[in-house]
Design a protein around this motif. Structure first.
Motif, mmCIF file in Angstrom:
data_model
loop_
_atom_site.group_PDB
_atom_site.id
_atom_site.type_symbol
_atom_site.label_atom_id
_atom_site.label_comp_id
_atom_site.label_asym_id
_atom_site.label_seq_id
_atom_site.Cartn_x
_atom_site.Cartn_y
_atom_site.Cartn_z
ATOM 1 N N THR A 48 0.818 -1.216 0.000
ATOM 2 C CA THR A 48 0.000 0.000 0.000
ATOM 3 C C THR A 48 0.854 1.268 0.000
ATOM 4 O O THR A 48 0.321 2.361 0.065
ATOM 5 C CB THR A 48 -0.941 0.028 1.219
ATOM 6 N N ILE A 63 -4.386 -6.122 -7.305
ATOM 7 C CA ILE A 63 -5.829 -6.327 -7.477
ATOM 8 C C ILE A 63 -6.116 -6.906 -8.857
ATOM 9 O O ILE A 63 -6.886 -7.866 -8.995
ATOM 10 C CB ILE A 63 -6.594 -5.002 -7.264
ATOM 11 N N LYS A 70 -10.861 -8.705 -7.884
ATOM 12 C CA LYS A 70 -11.196 -7.727 -8.931
ATOM 13 C C LYS A 70 -12.695 -7.781 -9.256
ATOM 14 O O LYS A 70 -13.350 -6.738 -9.351
ATOM 15 C CB LYS A 70 -10.365 -7.992 -10.184
ATOM 16 N N LEU A 73 -14.635 -6.230 -6.334
ATOM 17 C CA LEU A 73 -14.514 -4.765 -6.315
ATOM 18 C C LEU A 73 -15.332 -4.119 -7.434
ATOM 19 O O LEU A 73 -15.829 -3.001 -7.275
ATOM 20 C CB LEU A 73 -13.050 -4.340 -6.388
ATOM 21 N N LEU A 83 -16.635 1.837 -7.680
ATOM 22 C CA LEU A 83 -15.348 1.909 -6.997
ATOM 23 C C LEU A 83 -14.215 1.896 -8.008
ATOM 24 O O LEU A 83 -14.236 1.134 -8.968
ATOM 25 C CB LEU A 83 -15.222 0.701 -6.060
ATOM 26 N N THR A 84 -13.253 2.761 -7.807
ATOM 27 C CA THR A 84 -12.007 2.688 -8.583
ATOM 28 C C THR A 84 -10.922 2.287 -7.599
ATOM 29 O O THR A 84 -10.850 2.834 -6.510
ATOM 30 C CB THR A 84 -11.648 4.044 -9.231
ATOM 31 N N TYR A 85 -10.132 1.343 -7.951
ATOM 32 C CA TYR A 85 -9.155 0.805 -7.002
ATOM 33 C C TYR A 85 -7.722 1.116 -7.425
ATOM 34 O O TYR A 85 -6.828 0.305 -7.346
ATOM 35 C CB TYR A 85 -9.350 -0.698 -6.806
ATOM 36 N N ASN A 86 -7.522 2.342 -7.851
ATOM 37 C CA ASN A 86 -6.203 2.758 -8.313
ATOM 38 C C ASN A 86 -5.284 3.232 -7.185
ATOM 39 O O ASN A 86 -4.118 3.514 -7.409
ATOM 40 C CB ASN A 86 -6.332 3.852 -9.370
ATOM 41 N N ASN A 92 -11.483 1.877 -0.816
ATOM 42 C CA ASN A 92 -10.904 0.705 -1.476
ATOM 43 C C ASN A 92 -10.442 -0.328 -0.461
ATOM 44 O O ASN A 92 -10.717 -1.527 -0.598
ATOM 45 C CB ASN A 92 -9.730 1.111 -2.357
ATOM 46 N N CYS A 95 -13.341 -2.163 1.228
ATOM 47 C CA CYS A 95 -13.920 -3.188 0.343
ATOM 48 C C CYS A 95 -13.020 -4.420 0.276
ATOM 49 O O CYS A 95 -13.510 -5.553 0.252
ATOM 50 C CB CYS A 95 -14.164 -2.618 -1.047
#
Length: 186
Positions: A48, A63, A70, A73, A83-86, A92, A95
């Motif tokens: 992270t 992800i 994926k 999410l 949701l955007t998991y960038n 994020n 979730c």
């Protein structure tokens, strides 16, 4: 280490609550939530940390390489928006913790609802002075969002198996003992 910092943060939160310093409590609650969620993701092997050049590419790739995560999410929304998991932000990471609680770590099922409740404080934080607005913060306002916040944070620490010894109390006793020893030498 991370666990010691989280434990210290909890006791600092407790101190702020007891003193009625609710704005400071709110800011630290936000940090507590983020730290716990990051730790949960890190335990899953997700990085992270932000890289200077690639930013959160490693997080995104972790992800992307996990089809089940994926797909999960892809079904999640934040305030009605997909949701955007960038990046490893609180929505994020929360979730991801929910997915993990159902798929890999059932022990998380006990604390995910508490993490979800703590996330309810995010809007309050964002609208308060240190965030982006001027909204007031009080015990009543906080407990409308989450009842017994300190009890829930303590339960989170228990589930994560973080020792509950108060570092401030330990330091106070050490100083007290040293002073008594010094004064006894006169």
């Amino acid at each position: 280490d991370w666990l010691s910092l989280l434990k210290e943060l909890y006791y600092n939160l407790k101190l702020k609550w007891e003193r009625g310093e609710y704005l400071d409590f709110l800011m630290r609650s936000f940090r507590f939530l983020e730290a716990v969620l990051r730790q949960i993701a890190e335990q899953e092997g997700m990085n992270t940390a932000k890289d200077k050049k690639t930013k959160f590419l490693v997080f995104f790739q972790a992800i992307e390489s996990n089809t089940d995560l994926k797909d999960f999410l892809a079904t999640q929304t934040v305030n009605g928006t997909p949701l955007t998991y960038n990046e490893p932000n609180i929505p994020n990471l929360l979730c991801i913790a929910k997915w993990m609680s159902h798929n890999r770590n059932p022990y998380l099922q006990k604390i995910v609802p508490y993490l979800d409740e703590l996330q309810n404080l995010s809007a309050l934080r964002n609208n308060s002075l240190p965030g982006h607005g001027f909204a007031g913060v009080s015990e009543e306002i906080i407990t409308q969002k989450i009842e017994h916040p300190l009890e829930k944070m303590r339960e989170i620490l228990d589930v994560l198996e973080i020792a509950q010894e108060n570092p401030y109390e330990k330091m106070k006793n050490l100083i007290k003992d040293r002073l008594q020893q010094s004064l006894g030498n006169f």
